[in-house]
Design a protein around this motif. Structure first.
Motif, PDB file in Angstrom:
ATOM      1  N   ASN A 237      -2.805  -0.673  -4.207  1.00 50.47           N
ATOM      2  CA  ASN A 237      -3.928  -0.922  -3.302  1.00 50.47           C
ATOM      3  C   ASN A 237      -4.585  -2.278  -3.545  1.00 50.47           C
ATOM      4  O   ASN A 237      -5.077  -2.898  -2.611  1.00 50.47           O
TER       5      ASN A 237
ATOM      6  N   ASN B   7     -12.646   0.769  -1.176  1.00 57.97           N
ATOM      7  CA  ASN B   7     -13.166   2.032  -1.704  1.00 57.97           C
ATOM      8  C   ASN B   7     -12.183   2.677  -2.666  1.00 57.97           C
ATOM      9  O   ASN B   7     -12.586   3.252  -3.673  1.00 57.97           O
ATOM     10  N   ARG B   8     -10.893   2.579  -2.374  1.00 57.33           N
ATOM     11  CA  ARG B   8      -9.876   3.181  -3.256  1.00 57.33           C
ATOM     12  C   ARG B   8      -9.794   2.476  -4.601  1.00 57.33           C
ATOM     13  O   ARG B   8      -9.414   3.099  -5.595  1.00 57.33           O
TER      14      ARG B   8
ATOM     15  N   GLU C 145       0.809  -1.209   0.000  1.00 56.87           N
ATOM     16  CA  GLU C 145       0.000   0.000   0.000  1.00 56.87           C
ATOM     17  C   GLU C 145       0.849   1.267   0.000  1.00 56.87           C
ATOM     18  O   GLU C 145       0.682   2.135  -0.846  1.00 56.87           O
TER      19      GLU C 145
ATOM     20  N   ASN D  42     -11.332   0.499   3.472  1.00 49.99           N
ATOM     21  CA  ASN D  42     -10.706   1.688   2.873  1.00 49.99           C
ATOM     22  C   ASN D  42     -10.059   1.340   1.533  1.00 49.99           C
ATOM     23  O   ASN D  42     -10.186   2.082   0.556  1.00 49.99           O
ATOM     24  N   LEU D  43      -9.358   0.216   1.504  1.00 50.28           N
ATOM     25  CA  LEU D  43      -8.710  -0.211   0.265  1.00 50.28           C
ATOM     26  C   LEU D  43      -9.746  -0.528  -0.806  1.00 50.28           C
ATOM     27  O   LEU D  43      -9.575  -0.148  -1.967  1.00 50.28           O
TER      28      LEU D  43
ATOM     29  N   SER E 237       2.423   1.614  -3.679  1.00 47.17           N
ATOM     30  CA  SER E 237       1.171   2.236  -4.136  1.00 47.17           C
ATOM     31  C   SER E 237       0.309   1.252  -4.922  1.00 47.17           C
ATOM     32  O   SER E 237      -0.260   1.598  -5.955  1.00 47.17           O
TER      33      SER E 237
END
Length: 170
Positions: free
Chosen positions: A61, A93-94, A55, A90-91, A59
């Protein structure tokens, strides 16, 4: 691990992987962490470290999310499982998997309802539900008593609503 004086000793293999990471060779560090994890499968913090590298340092995700999915298969204490699941949300959603995030939030609430992570999940679900409620139509920003004139032939400059070209004197 503790030495004979009671001080905490690090594992040399783990420390080597951390040093490789510190030197910026993230993929090699992940490989070394995976080797360590294969020998020490109960060391879930190492799996979390791998996800963190994907992460934060790489970078990536999607790869981090896949790591968290594996982490959640382990038997963890409820609070730790819940926070790992929140991080996975959270991941999700990203990477555009909001349906998976919402389903996982519901699972946190259903299965770990007494944890602080479940309280956070309930907050997020409330926010999601309020966003999905139809919003009232926006009222026009201009009072209806103001007439806006627009000439039939629009040859002049484009003006904002409510403005008209200056009258020429002469």
């Amino acid at each position: 691990l503790h030495d004979d004086e009671g001080k905490v000793m690090g594992n040399p293999e783990y420390e080597q992987a951390e040093q490789v990471w510190a030197n910026g060779d993230y993929l090699e560090a992940i490989r070394l962490f995976r080797e360590f994890l294969a020998k020490n499968p109960r060391q879930v913090h190492v799996a979390l470290r791998i996800a963190e590298i994907y992460e934060k340092d790489l970078s990536n995700n999607l790869a981090a999310a896949l790591e968290y999915e594996e982490i959640l298969k382990h038997k963890l204490d409820p609070e730790r499982w819940g926070w790992a699941a929140i991080h996975l949300c959270n991941l999700y959603n990203r990477i555009g998997q909001s349906a998976k995030a919402e389903a996982l939030l519901r699972r946190i609430v259903d299965e770990y309802g007494e944890t602080a992570a479940a309280a956070k999940a309930r907050e997020r679900l409330t926010a999601i539900e309020s966003e999905s409620q139809p919003q009232p139509a926006a009222q026009p920003s201009q009072p209806s008593s103001i007439a806006v004139s627009s000439p039939a032939t629009d040859t002049g400059p484009k003006l904002p609503p409510g403005f008209r070209p200056k009258k020429r004197r002469g």
